[in-house]
Design a protein around this motif. Structure first.
Motif, PDB file in Angstrom:
ATOM      1  N   LEU A   1      -5.741  -0.601   5.901  1.00 17.99           N
ATOM      2  CA  LEU A   1      -5.913   0.751   6.275  1.00 17.99           C
ATOM      3  C   LEU A   1      -4.613   1.653   5.763  1.00 17.99           C
ATOM      4  O   LEU A   1      -4.705   2.808   6.015  1.00 17.99           O
ATOM      5  CB  LEU A   1      -5.832   0.804   7.655  1.00 17.99           C
ATOM      6  CG  LEU A   1      -7.398   0.110   8.263  1.00 17.99           C
ATOM      7  CD1 LEU A   1      -7.204   0.010   9.930  1.00 17.99           C
ATOM      8  CD2 LEU A   1      -8.155   1.150   7.934  1.00 17.99           C
ATOM      9  N   ASN A   2      -3.628   1.218   5.410  1.00 18.30           N
ATOM     10  CA  ASN A   2      -2.232   1.789   5.031  1.00 18.30           C
ATOM     11  C   ASN A   2      -2.898   2.054   3.300  1.00 18.30           C
ATOM     12  O   ASN A   2      -2.995   1.555   2.562  1.00 18.30           O
ATOM     13  CB  ASN A   2      -1.263   0.695   4.587  1.00 18.30           C
ATOM     14  CG  ASN A   2      -0.026   1.555   4.143  1.00 18.30           C
ATOM     15  OD1 ASN A   2      -0.098   2.765   3.657  1.00 18.30           O
ATOM     16  ND2 ASN A   2       0.889   0.808   3.834  1.00 18.30           N
ATOM     17  N   PRO A   3      -3.305   3.345   3.349  1.00 17.44           N
ATOM     18  CA  PRO A   3      -3.615   3.796   1.970  1.00 17.44           C
ATOM     19  C   PRO A   3      -2.852   3.566   0.795  1.00 17.44           C
ATOM     20  O   PRO A   3      -3.486   3.430  -0.186  1.00 17.44           O
ATOM     21  CB  PRO A   3      -3.539   5.580   2.337  1.00 17.44           C
ATOM     22  CG  PRO A   3      -2.821   5.786   3.386  1.00 17.44           C
ATOM     23  CD  PRO A   3      -2.753   4.721   4.124  1.00 17.44           C
ATOM     24  N   MET A   4      -1.406   3.559   0.838  1.00 17.02           N
ATOM     25  CA  MET A   4      -0.722   3.152  -0.237  1.00 17.02           C
ATOM     26  C   MET A   4      -1.085   1.618  -0.741  1.00 17.02           C
ATOM     27  O   MET A   4      -0.454   1.459  -1.847  1.00 17.02           O
ATOM     28  CB  MET A   4       0.792   3.188   0.032  1.00 17.02           C
ATOM     29  CG  MET A   4       1.035   4.823   0.248  1.00 17.02           C
ATOM     30  SD  MET A   4       0.554   5.834  -1.344  1.00 17.02           S
ATOM     31  CE  MET A   4       1.639   4.923  -2.333  1.00 17.02           C
TER      32      MET A   4
ATOM     33  N   GLU B   1      -1.718  -1.380  -5.596  1.00 12.75           N
ATOM     34  CA  GLU B   1      -2.641  -2.342  -6.141  1.00 12.75           C
ATOM     35  C   GLU B   1      -3.492  -1.690  -7.503  1.00 12.75           C
ATOM     36  O   GLU B   1      -3.469  -2.399  -8.541  1.00 12.75           O
ATOM     37  CB  GLU B   1      -3.562  -3.138  -5.235  1.00 12.75           C
ATOM     38  CG  GLU B   1      -2.731  -3.877  -4.183  1.00 12.75           C
ATOM     39  CD  GLU B   1      -2.174  -5.144  -4.770  1.00 12.75           C
ATOM     40  OE1 GLU B   1      -2.722  -6.060  -5.487  1.00 12.75           O
ATOM     41  OE2 GLU B   1      -0.796  -5.369  -4.735  1.00 12.75           O
ATOM     42  N   ALA B   2      -3.992  -0.666  -7.208  1.00 12.25           N
ATOM     43  CA  ALA B   2      -4.709  -0.013  -8.087  1.00 12.25           C
ATOM     44  C   ALA B   2      -3.963   0.436  -9.396  1.00 12.25           C
ATOM     45  O   ALA B   2      -4.457   0.389 -10.620  1.00 12.25           O
ATOM     46  CB  ALA B   2      -5.466   1.141  -7.829  1.00 12.25           C
ATOM     47  N   VAL B   3      -2.894   0.985  -9.194  1.00  8.79           N
ATOM     48  CA  VAL B   3      -2.150   1.587 -10.069  1.00  8.79           C
ATOM     49  C   VAL B   3      -1.365   0.279 -11.012  1.00  8.79           C
ATOM     50  O   VAL B   3      -1.453   0.451 -12.264  1.00  8.79           O
ATOM     51  CB  VAL B   3      -0.732   2.205  -9.666  1.00  8.79           C
ATOM     52  CG1 VAL B   3       0.367   2.687 -10.638  1.00  8.79           C
ATOM     53  CG2 VAL B   3      -1.453   3.599  -9.011  1.00  8.79           C
ATOM     54  N   ARG B   4      -1.175  -0.865 -10.466  1.00  8.56           N
ATOM     55  CA  ARG B   4      -0.882  -2.030 -11.117  1.00  8.56           C
ATOM     56  C   ARG B   4      -1.872  -2.722 -11.961  1.00  8.56           C
ATOM     57  O   ARG B   4      -1.721  -2.885 -13.164  1.00  8.56           O
ATOM     58  CB  ARG B   4      -0.182  -3.047 -10.198  1.00  8.56           C
ATOM     59  CG  ARG B   4       1.056  -2.895  -9.409  1.00  8.56           C
ATOM     60  CD  ARG B   4       1.490  -4.001  -8.819  1.00  8.56           C
ATOM     61  NE  ARG B   4       2.977  -3.691  -8.221  1.00  8.56           N
ATOM     62  CZ  ARG B   4       3.149  -4.063  -7.093  1.00  8.56           C
ATOM     63  NH1 ARG B   4       2.355  -4.355  -6.092  1.00  8.56           N
ATOM     64  NH2 ARG B   4       4.552  -3.669  -6.672  1.00  8.56           N
TER      65      ARG B   4
ATOM     66  N   LEU C   1     -11.137   4.741   1.117  1.00 10.44           N
ATOM     67  CA  LEU C   1     -11.827   5.486   2.356  1.00 10.44           C
ATOM     68  C   LEU C   1     -10.809   5.694   3.539  1.00 10.44           C
ATOM     69  O   LEU C   1     -10.875   6.984   3.896  1.00 10.44           O
ATOM     70  CB  LEU C   1     -12.588   4.450   3.019  1.00 10.44           C
ATOM     71  CG  LEU C   1     -13.906   4.026   2.212  1.00 10.44           C
ATOM     72  CD1 LEU C   1     -14.747   2.928   2.871  1.00 10.44           C
ATOM     73  CD2 LEU C   1     -14.907   5.235   1.735  1.00 10.44           C
ATOM     74  N   SER C   2      -9.640   4.992   3.512  1.00  7.41           N
ATOM     75  CA  SER C   2      -8.554   5.465   4.607  1.00  7.41           C
ATOM     76  C   SER C   2      -7.988   6.700   3.834  1.00  7.41           C
ATOM     77  O   SER C   2      -7.707   7.788   4.859  1.00  7.41           O
ATOM     78  CB  SER C   2      -7.612   4.580   4.734  1.00  7.41           C
ATOM     79  OG  SER C   2      -6.611   4.671   5.530  1.00  7.41           O
ATOM     80  N   SER C   3      -7.810   6.979   2.798  1.00  9.16           N
ATOM     81  CA  SER C   3      -7.112   8.163   2.054  1.00  9.16           C
ATOM     82  C   SER C   3      -8.071   9.370   2.425  1.00  9.16           C
ATOM     83  O   SER C   3      -7.679  10.561   2.823  1.00  9.16           O
ATOM     84  CB  SER C   3      -6.737   8.113   0.705  1.00  9.16           C
ATOM     85  OG  SER C   3      -6.105   6.979   0.399  1.00  9.16           O
ATOM     86  N   LEU C   4      -9.250   9.178   2.210  1.00 10.07           N
ATOM     87  CA  LEU C   4     -10.067  10.381   2.320  1.00 10.07           C
ATOM     88  C   LEU C   4     -10.229  10.649   3.923  1.00 10.07           C
ATOM     89  O   LEU C   4     -10.372  11.832   4.213  1.00 10.07           O
ATOM     90  CB  LEU C   4     -11.524   9.928   1.863  1.00 10.07           C
ATOM     91  CG  LEU C   4     -11.724   9.648   0.301  1.00 10.07           C
ATOM     92  CD1 LEU C   4     -13.149   9.458  -0.075  1.00 10.07           C
ATOM     93  CD2 LEU C   4     -11.184  11.013  -0.405  1.00 10.07           C
ATOM     94  N   ALA C   5     -10.567   9.708   4.799  1.00 15.08           N
ATOM     95  CA  ALA C   5     -10.459   9.962   6.116  1.00 15.08           C
ATOM     96  C   ALA C   5      -9.137  10.615   6.695  1.00 15.08           C
ATOM     97  O   ALA C   5      -8.979  11.655   7.463  1.00 15.08           O
ATOM     98  CB  ALA C   5     -10.703   8.700   7.036  1.00 15.08           C
ATOM     99  N   LEU C   6      -7.707  10.310   5.959  1.00 11.45           N
ATOM    100  CA  LEU C   6      -6.795  10.934   6.422  1.00 11.45           C
ATOM    101  C   LEU C   6      -6.602  12.175   6.018  1.00 11.45           C
ATOM    102  O   LEU C   6      -6.134  13.239   6.670  1.00 11.45           O
ATOM    103  CB  LEU C   6      -5.616  10.216   5.751  1.00 11.45           C
ATOM    104  CG  LEU C   6      -4.225  10.220   6.162  1.00 11.45           C
ATOM    105  CD1 LEU C   6      -4.008  10.040   7.738  1.00 11.45           C
ATOM    106  CD2 LEU C   6      -3.386   9.402   5.400  1.00 11.45           C
TER     107      LEU C   6
ATOM    108  N   ILE D   1     -10.998   0.073   0.740  1.00  8.92           N
ATOM    109  CA  ILE D   1     -10.676   0.278   2.308  1.00  8.92           C
ATOM    110  C   ILE D   1      -9.521   1.393   2.186  1.00  8.92           C
ATOM    111  O   ILE D   1      -9.637   2.432   3.011  1.00  8.92           O
ATOM    112  CB  ILE D   1     -10.162  -0.824   2.810  1.00  8.92           C
ATOM    113  CG1 ILE D   1     -11.280  -1.692   3.229  1.00  8.92           C
ATOM    114  CG2 ILE D   1      -9.603  -0.312   4.474  1.00  8.92           C
ATOM    115  CD1 ILE D   1     -10.979  -3.159   4.012  1.00  8.92           C
ATOM    116  N   SER D   2      -8.540   1.278   1.164  1.00  5.43           N
ATOM    117  CA  SER D   2      -7.541   2.176   1.071  1.00  5.43           C
ATOM    118  C   SER D   2      -8.098   3.517   0.626  1.00  5.43           C
ATOM    119  O   SER D   2      -7.509   4.433   1.234  1.00  5.43           O
ATOM    120  CB  SER D   2      -6.420   1.792   0.164  1.00  5.43           C
ATOM    121  OG  SER D   2      -5.811   0.415   0.730  1.00  5.43           O
TER     122      SER D   2
END
Length: 292
Positions: free
Chosen positions: A239-242, A247-250, A268-273, A265-266
């Motif tokens: 739920l922590n968007p980072m 992980e995606a950047v790596r 979706l959490s970013s969009l909700a945020l 999940i991250s």
């Protein structure tokens, strides 16, 4: 003859120059709140550029190295973390060189933390503009995050230079990197605009945010891989968007294995945020001149 002469003496002048046209602009608050008014933001785009350029100049004013500080800070942090966590502690890096592994986490995290910190105090630091000049208030935090883009670009340039220095090339999926950067900017914008609106009413937020970001750093897989977290806790952890962004950047740059459930999940959490942050800002915007 007298009458005829009096008629000849009459001169009729016709005004041919155009009358001045007065254009009035009526600022009428809409009854229907919008999360974001893109046409209005586009009309005031020059204000965004001006404020972002002003913040950038103030940030590096009277410095010898200037924007090179954006390269030295992650470089020094990478070296220190590589010694302590890579060599002494021996944390796994999923097969990638640990300096590159940790730099892939530092670059997005530095952008996120600086953007959120800058946006939180942006309205308070520009209170005279908020009280005296009309423009979309959302422009102020947006210009704050725009001023952080230079540091992010320099950070990614350092990352690719370090990648070449280690004799490696970016993974083919590096083409997806701009997508993950966009998601990262969305999460930073959502959290930043919400905190900037709350900080107008409660100034304690400005003191709480730097401390909280230091805690969230250890809850983000910057110095360790996300697969060290037990499976049971990963959905909550993501739920922590980072978490998913790092992980995606790596995955996109180094080609390391990625947990797509965590990344999804991250995202979706970013969009909700982002939606929640814009809603909080829109609801609080009208009270800014009175509270600030």
């Amino acid at each position: 003859m007298g009458r005829q002469g009096s008629r000849d003496a009459i001169k009729v002048s016709v005004r041919t120059d155009p009358l001045p046209v007065i254009v009035e602009t009526v600022i009428d608050p809409s009854r229907k709140r919008r999360l974001i008014d893109l046409p209005e933001l586009w009309r005031y785009r020059e204000v965004v550029f001006f404020l972002a350029w002003r913040d950038f100049k103030v940030k590096y004013r009277q410095t010898y190295l200037g924007v090179l500080w954006a390269m030295l800070q992650p470089l020094v942090a990478m070296s220190v973390l590589s010694v302590f966590f890579g060599r002494l502690v021996g944390i796994s890096s999923n097969g990638a060189p640990y300096p590159l592994f940790v730099l892939c986490g530092l670059v997005p995290w530095n952008f996120f933390s600086r953007a959120v910190g800058s946006m939180t105090g942006s309205l308070v630091s520009n209170q005279e503009l908020v009280k005296r000049v009309y423009f979309p208030r959302l422009i102020i935090p947006i210009s704050a995050i725009a001023a952080c883009l230079t540091d992010m670009i320099v950070g990614f340039a350092l990352l690719f230079a370090a990648l070449l220095a280690f004799g490696s090339w970016p993974a083919p999926q590096v083409l997806f990197l701009p997508l993950f950067v966009l998601v990262m900017a969305a999460s930073a914008t959502g959290l930043g605009v919400a905190l900037s609106a709350i900080n107008v009413r409660f100034r304690d937020v400005g003191y709480l945010v730097p401390f909280s970001l230091q805690i969230v750093l250890f809850m983000t897989p910057v110095v360790y891989p996300g697969n060290l977290v037990p499976h049971f806790w990963r959905p909550l952890y993501s739920l922590n968007p980072m978490v998913g962004i790092v992980e995606a950047v790596r995955w996109s740059v180094l080609g390391t294995p990625a947990d797509w459930v965590m990344i999804s999940i991250s995202i979706l959490s970013s969009l909700a945020l982002l939606v929640a942050g814009l809603a909080i800002f829109s609801k609080s915007e009208r009270a800014f001149p009175d509270l600030i």
